[in-house]
Write a protein that holds these residues in place. Structure first.
Motif, PDB file in Angstrom:
ATOM      1  N   ARG A  91      40.797 -32.735  17.054  1.00  0.00           N
ATOM      2  CA  ARG A  91      39.742 -31.564  16.503  1.00  0.00           C
ATOM      3  C   ARG A  91      40.414 -30.303  16.360  1.00  0.00           C
ATOM      4  NH1 ARG A  91      37.588 -34.400  20.902  1.00  0.00           N
ATOM      5  NH2 ARG A  91      35.738 -35.518  20.226  1.00  0.00           N
ATOM      6  N   ARG A  92      41.572 -30.221  16.490  1.00  0.00           N
ATOM      7  CA  ARG A  92      42.168 -28.898  16.260  1.00  0.00           C
ATOM      8  C   ARG A  92      41.548 -27.848  15.500  1.00  0.00           C
ATOM      9  NH1 ARG A  92      48.278 -29.863  13.383  1.00  0.00           N
ATOM     10  NH2 ARG A  92      48.713 -30.097  15.646  1.00  0.00           N
ATOM     11  N   ARG A  93      41.450 -26.790  16.139  1.00  0.00           N
ATOM     12  CA  ARG A  93      40.902 -25.634  15.293  1.00  0.00           C
ATOM     13  C   ARG A  93      41.691 -24.243  14.999  1.00  0.00           C
ATOM     14  NH1 ARG A  93      35.298 -26.173  15.887  1.00  0.00           N
ATOM     15  NH2 ARG A  93      34.876 -23.772  15.526  1.00  0.00           N
TER      16      ARG A  93
ATOM     17  N   LEU B 211      38.253 -15.034  18.316  1.00  0.00           N
ATOM     18  CA  LEU B 211      38.293 -14.587  16.771  1.00  0.00           C
ATOM     19  C   LEU B 211      38.973 -15.578  15.818  1.00  0.00           C
ATOM     20  CD1 LEU B 211      39.786 -10.875  17.172  1.00  0.00           C
ATOM     21  CD2 LEU B 211      37.758 -11.438  15.974  1.00  0.00           C
ATOM     22  N   ALA B 212      39.869 -16.404  16.456  1.00  0.00           N
ATOM     23  CA  ALA B 212      40.426 -17.519  15.664  1.00  0.00           C
ATOM     24  C   ALA B 212      39.487 -18.728  15.326  1.00  0.00           C
ATOM     25  CB  ALA B 212      41.799 -18.052  16.059  1.00  0.00           C
ATOM     26  N   THR B 213      38.549 -19.025  16.224  1.00  0.00           N
ATOM     27  CA  THR B 213      37.489 -20.086  16.247  1.00  0.00           C
ATOM     28  C   THR B 213      36.365 -19.580  14.995  1.00  0.00           C
ATOM     29  OG1 THR B 213      36.708 -19.443  18.092  1.00  0.00           O
ATOM     30  CG2 THR B 213      38.070 -21.297  18.059  1.00  0.00           C
ATOM     31  N   MET B 214      36.188 -18.309  15.005  1.00  0.00           N
ATOM     32  CA  MET B 214      35.093 -17.945  13.993  1.00  0.00           C
ATOM     33  C   MET B 214      35.688 -17.536  12.698  1.00  0.00           C
ATOM     34  SD  MET B 214      33.207 -15.290  16.964  1.00  0.00           S
ATOM     35  CE  MET B 214      32.937 -13.981  15.704  1.00  0.00           C
ATOM     36  N   GLN B 215      36.836 -17.193  12.355  1.00  0.00           N
ATOM     37  CA  GLN B 215      37.550 -16.888  11.376  1.00  0.00           C
ATOM     38  C   GLN B 215      38.861 -17.391  11.129  1.00  0.00           C
ATOM     39  OE1 GLN B 215      37.889 -12.855  10.477  1.00  0.00           O
ATOM     40  NE2 GLN B 215      39.185 -13.028   8.812  1.00  0.00           N
ATOM     41  N   ALA B 216      39.095 -18.133   9.833  1.00  0.00           N
ATOM     42  CA  ALA B 216      40.310 -18.618   9.616  1.00  0.00           C
ATOM     43  C   ALA B 216      41.504 -17.595   9.112  1.00  0.00           C
ATOM     44  CB  ALA B 216      40.147 -19.744   8.550  1.00  0.00           C
ATOM     45  N   PHE B 217      42.287 -17.304   9.959  1.00  0.00           N
ATOM     46  CA  PHE B 217      43.439 -16.324   9.570  1.00  0.00           C
ATOM     47  C   PHE B 217      44.855 -17.247   8.924  1.00  0.00           C
ATOM     48  CE2 PHE B 217      41.112 -14.236  12.971  1.00  0.00           C
ATOM     49  CZ  PHE B 217      41.062 -13.046  12.344  1.00  0.00           C
TER      50      PHE B 217
ATOM     51  N   ASP C 203      25.157 -37.950   9.129  1.00  0.00           N
ATOM     52  CA  ASP C 203      24.752 -36.814   9.816  1.00  0.00           C
ATOM     53  C   ASP C 203      25.674 -36.216  10.658  1.00  0.00           C
ATOM     54  OD1 ASP C 203      22.161 -37.127   8.558  1.00  0.00           O
ATOM     55  OD2 ASP C 203      21.432 -38.324  10.233  1.00  0.00           O
ATOM     56  N   THR C 204      26.544 -36.909  11.259  1.00  0.00           N
ATOM     57  CA  THR C 204      27.627 -36.405  12.365  1.00  0.00           C
ATOM     58  C   THR C 204      28.652 -35.818  11.493  1.00  0.00           C
ATOM     59  OG1 THR C 204      26.921 -38.270  13.684  1.00  0.00           O
ATOM     60  CG2 THR C 204      29.299 -37.050  14.483  1.00  0.00           C
ATOM     61  N   ALA C 205      29.233 -36.452  10.443  1.00  0.00           N
ATOM     62  CA  ALA C 205      30.193 -35.800   9.827  1.00  0.00           C
ATOM     63  C   ALA C 205      29.703 -34.469   9.134  1.00  0.00           C
ATOM     64  CB  ALA C 205      30.586 -36.861   8.591  1.00  0.00           C
ATOM     65  N   SER C 206      28.494 -34.496   8.592  1.00  0.00           N
ATOM     66  CA  SER C 206      28.001 -33.411   7.857  1.00  0.00           C
ATOM     67  C   SER C 206      27.904 -32.181   9.180  1.00  0.00           C
ATOM     68  CB  SER C 206      26.520 -33.556   7.368  1.00  0.00           C
ATOM     69  OG  SER C 206      26.620 -34.540   6.448  1.00  0.00           O
ATOM     70  N   THR C 207      27.542 -32.568  10.223  1.00  0.00           N
ATOM     71  CA  THR C 207      27.310 -31.325  11.260  1.00  0.00           C
ATOM     72  C   THR C 207      28.959 -30.981  11.845  1.00  0.00           C
ATOM     73  OG1 THR C 207      25.359 -32.388  12.229  1.00  0.00           O
ATOM     74  CG2 THR C 207      26.569 -31.043  13.867  1.00  0.00           C
ATOM     75  N   ARG C 208      29.801 -31.905  11.738  1.00  0.00           N
ATOM     76  CA  ARG C 208      31.107 -31.581  12.204  1.00  0.00           C
ATOM     77  C   ARG C 208      31.561 -30.620  10.949  1.00  0.00           C
ATOM     78  NH1 ARG C 208      36.331 -34.126  12.729  1.00  0.00           N
ATOM     79  NH2 ARG C 208      37.901 -32.209  12.521  1.00  0.00           N
ATOM     80  N   LEU C 209      31.473 -30.820   9.772  1.00  0.00           N
ATOM     81  CA  LEU C 209      31.815 -29.932   8.575  1.00  0.00           C
ATOM     82  C   LEU C 209      31.146 -28.526   8.651  1.00  0.00           C
ATOM     83  CD1 LEU C 209      32.084 -32.709   5.929  1.00  0.00           C
ATOM     84  CD2 LEU C 209      33.872 -31.522   6.720  1.00  0.00           C
ATOM     85  N   ARG C 210      30.010 -28.408   8.948  1.00  0.00           N
ATOM     86  CA  ARG C 210      29.351 -27.214   9.125  1.00  0.00           C
ATOM     87  C   ARG C 210      29.818 -26.210  10.255  1.00  0.00           C
ATOM     88  NH1 ARG C 210      24.677 -30.188   7.871  1.00  0.00           N
ATOM     89  NH2 ARG C 210      24.013 -30.095  10.060  1.00  0.00           N
ATOM     90  N   SER C 211      29.948 -26.999  11.393  1.00  0.00           N
ATOM     91  CA  SER C 211      30.496 -26.171  12.640  1.00  0.00           C
ATOM     92  C   SER C 211      31.845 -25.752  12.373  1.00  0.00           C
ATOM     93  CB  SER C 211      30.449 -27.277  13.799  1.00  0.00           C
ATOM     94  OG  SER C 211      31.151 -28.323  13.805  1.00  0.00           O
ATOM     95  N   ASP C 212      32.721 -26.475  11.652  1.00  0.00           N
ATOM     96  CA  ASP C 212      34.102 -26.266  11.544  1.00  0.00           C
ATOM     97  C   ASP C 212      34.264 -25.472   9.985  1.00  0.00           C
ATOM     98  OD1 ASP C 212      36.712 -26.216  12.625  1.00  0.00           O
ATOM     99  OD2 ASP C 212      37.055 -28.147  12.108  1.00  0.00           O
ATOM    100  N   TRP C 213      33.401 -25.051   9.442  1.00  0.00           N
ATOM    101  CA  TRP C 213      33.591 -24.798   7.996  1.00  0.00           C
ATOM    102  C   TRP C 213      34.640 -23.469   7.890  1.00  0.00           C
ATOM    103  CZ3 TRP C 213      32.853 -26.401   3.765  1.00  0.00           C
ATOM    104  CH2 TRP C 213      32.819 -25.572   2.387  1.00  0.00           C
ATOM    105  N   ASN C 214      34.669 -22.758   8.838  1.00  0.00           N
ATOM    106  CA  ASN C 214      35.960 -21.432   8.583  1.00  0.00           C
ATOM    107  C   ASN C 214      37.242 -22.167   8.503  1.00  0.00           C
ATOM    108  OD1 ASN C 214      34.059 -19.394   8.940  1.00  0.00           O
ATOM    109  ND2 ASN C 214      34.010 -19.376  10.941  1.00  0.00           N
TER     110      ASN C 214
END
Length: 485
Positions: free
Chosen positions: A93-95, A60-66, A454-465
């Motif tokens: 890379r802490r999430r 849950l925590a990696t899918m949504q920011a609480f 491209d790598t930074a953009s991909t990282r930002l999308r995957s870690d958007w939450n």
């Protein structure tokens, strides 16, 4: 309602009724799903999601920011969840959330003093139990209050010409994420070595895309960047050292000592870099003075004789011209010669510090974006580094030393400053292979920039939450990267 807070409650399935009952003591509770309720408490609204077990918590925590975690001590899952948090805090890379936004709760028993001290050592934001000073509602209300945002800072590390180009690509990706704002709206710019060049240009109100265009000879704000600007041979030093070898016939200290003393300080002077920056900062709307900048700029260098780390732009070092400070910060021996500033000889700041994040914190930053391209290649085949010669091996050794130091200090600083949000970018495995050539290589410049973007953009999308609420906490309004430019 004035304030809405999202809360993740970690408990057992059988413990859910106890939590609902406690929430009802101080507010109205309305179910909105099988494992989700809305609690109206005064002027605040708490959106509560229940998770049963550490695996569900992490999913849950990696899918949504609480905004807040509340961990049920009586459920017996606290040690595993705290270990997951601790492991995450050691990863750049802490999430998962900072410890200060995590609270431990026991409804069934009072806690011993040694348990409370241990929770404090772990950095938890609150501990609630029968007889504690705060009730559940009071602790949540305190932790849910938004922390006043401080300054925003950009910290750029070294990495040679390839690292410089990598940093520009990452910054361009970040800039695209902030329409109507951007990197130039940050309050503090810190740089070391190659990062000092970029930081000084950004502080002079030049966006990353214009630096990219300058490499392509297509910028309307900067002159095109060409190889001769970066590589000017240290001819005078090389000649004098060779002359001393020829003229010294005594060999009083032994032949090896004479040979060692005849090695030049560096292959290049770096004077052209300083000259180009000085000319650029003399243009209308730019400045070569730390005093005249609208933003804060800090440039790190190393005193060659004392190994002291000196920060130009800081107290006692603000009168040095910016171009001169950058030259001193980028004097990476044996490639670039030491620089004489205010009676002292300076070399590359990377020898004593990777990033000026501690300076940024001391200046009041609560959001720090770090870009560190100084990462060693991890070749799967034994002998790869050795086979590429001494220059490559030396750079690989320096990268390993600096990167190990950085990865060792970053978790410590993150944990010590839970009030600060960190967003860190370092090259991935494929990026490092692309950047694994000689520090004198120039022909791959635009490929590195594109891959970094491209790598930074991909990282930002995957870690958007995680990224979106982090930036929003500091007054930035990022666009959804999935929505397109």
């Amino acid at each position: 309602m004035d304030q809405r807070t999202s809360i993740l409650v970690c408990t057992r399935l059988a413990g859910r009724p106890d939590w609902i009952s406690r929430f009802e003591e101080g507010g109205a509770v309305a179910p909105v799903g099988p494992e989700r309720v809305i609690v109206a408490s005064g002027d605040s609204q708490w959106d509560v999601t229940f998770a049963f077990g550490p695996e569900e918590v992490v999913n849950l925590a990696t899918m949504q920011a609480f905004d807040l975690w509340a961990i049920d001590i009586d459920a017996g899952q606290l040690p595993r969840i705290l270990k997951l948090l601790a492991d995450d805090q050691r990863d750049w890379r802490r999430r998962l959330p900072h410890p200060a936004k995590v609270m431990a709760v026991s409804f069934g028993r009072a806690l011993a003093s040694n348990e409370i001290l241990e929770f404090g050592r772990l950095g938890l934001g609150a501990v609630v139990y029968p007889g504690s000073e705060e009730t559940l509602h009071q602790a949540i209300a305190r932790l849910a209050t938004p922390v006043t945002a401080g300054k925003t800072a950009l910290c750029l590390a070294g990495g040679g010409i390839e690292g410089l180009i990598y940093e520009v690509g990452v910054l361009r990706a970040l800039d695209d994420l902030l329409p109507g704002q951007g990197i130039l709206d940050f309050d503090i710019f810190c740089g070391i070595s190659a990062g000092a060049i970029i930081a000084s240009v950004l502080a002079n109100r030049v966006p990353p895309v214009e630096i990219t265009r300058a490499f392509m000879q297509d910028s309307t704000m900067m002159k095109g960047i060409k190889p001769w600007m970066l590589f000017d041979f240290a001819t005078r030093d090389i000649r004098s050292r060779l002359a001393s070898l020829v003229l010294d016939r005594g060999y009083d200290d032994g032949l090896l000592s004479v040979l060692a003393g005849s090695v030049p300080n560096a292959f290049f002077m770096g004077d052209n870099i300083e000259r180009v920056l000085e000319d650029f900062f003399s243009m209308p709307g730019r400045t070569n003075s730390f005093h005249e900048l609208e933003k804060e700029l800090y440039i790190g260098s190393t005193d060659q004789d004392t190994s002291e780390h000196v920060v130009f732009g800081g107290l006692g070092w603000r009168d040095v011209p910016i171009s001169r400070a950058v030259h001193a910060s980028a004097a990476l021996i044996p490639f670039y010669a030491p620089q004489y500033v205010a009676g002292r000889w300076f070399i590359d700041g990377s020898f004593t510090r990777t990033s000026e994040m501690e300076v940024a914190i001391a200046k009041g930053a609560t959001l720090i974006v770090i870009v560190d391209p100084l990462v060693p290649v991890r070749a799967p085949r034994s002998g790869t580094v050795r086979g590429r010669g001494g220059v490559y091996a030396g750079i690989q050794g320096l990268k390993a030393l600096v990167n190990t130091r950085f990865l060792g200090s970053l978790p410590r600083i993150m944990t010590a400053h839970p009030e600060v949000d960190f967003l860190v970018f370092m090259p991935e495995e494929e990026d490092m292979l692309l950047m694994s050539g000689s520090p004198l290589r120039y022909r791959y410049r635009m490929e590195i920039e594109r891959v970094a973007y491209d790598t930074a953009s991909t990282r930002l999308r995957s870690d958007w939450n995680r990224v979106r609420p982090m930036l929003a906490r500091h007054g930035l309004r990022p666009r959804d990267p999935e929505a397109g430019p």
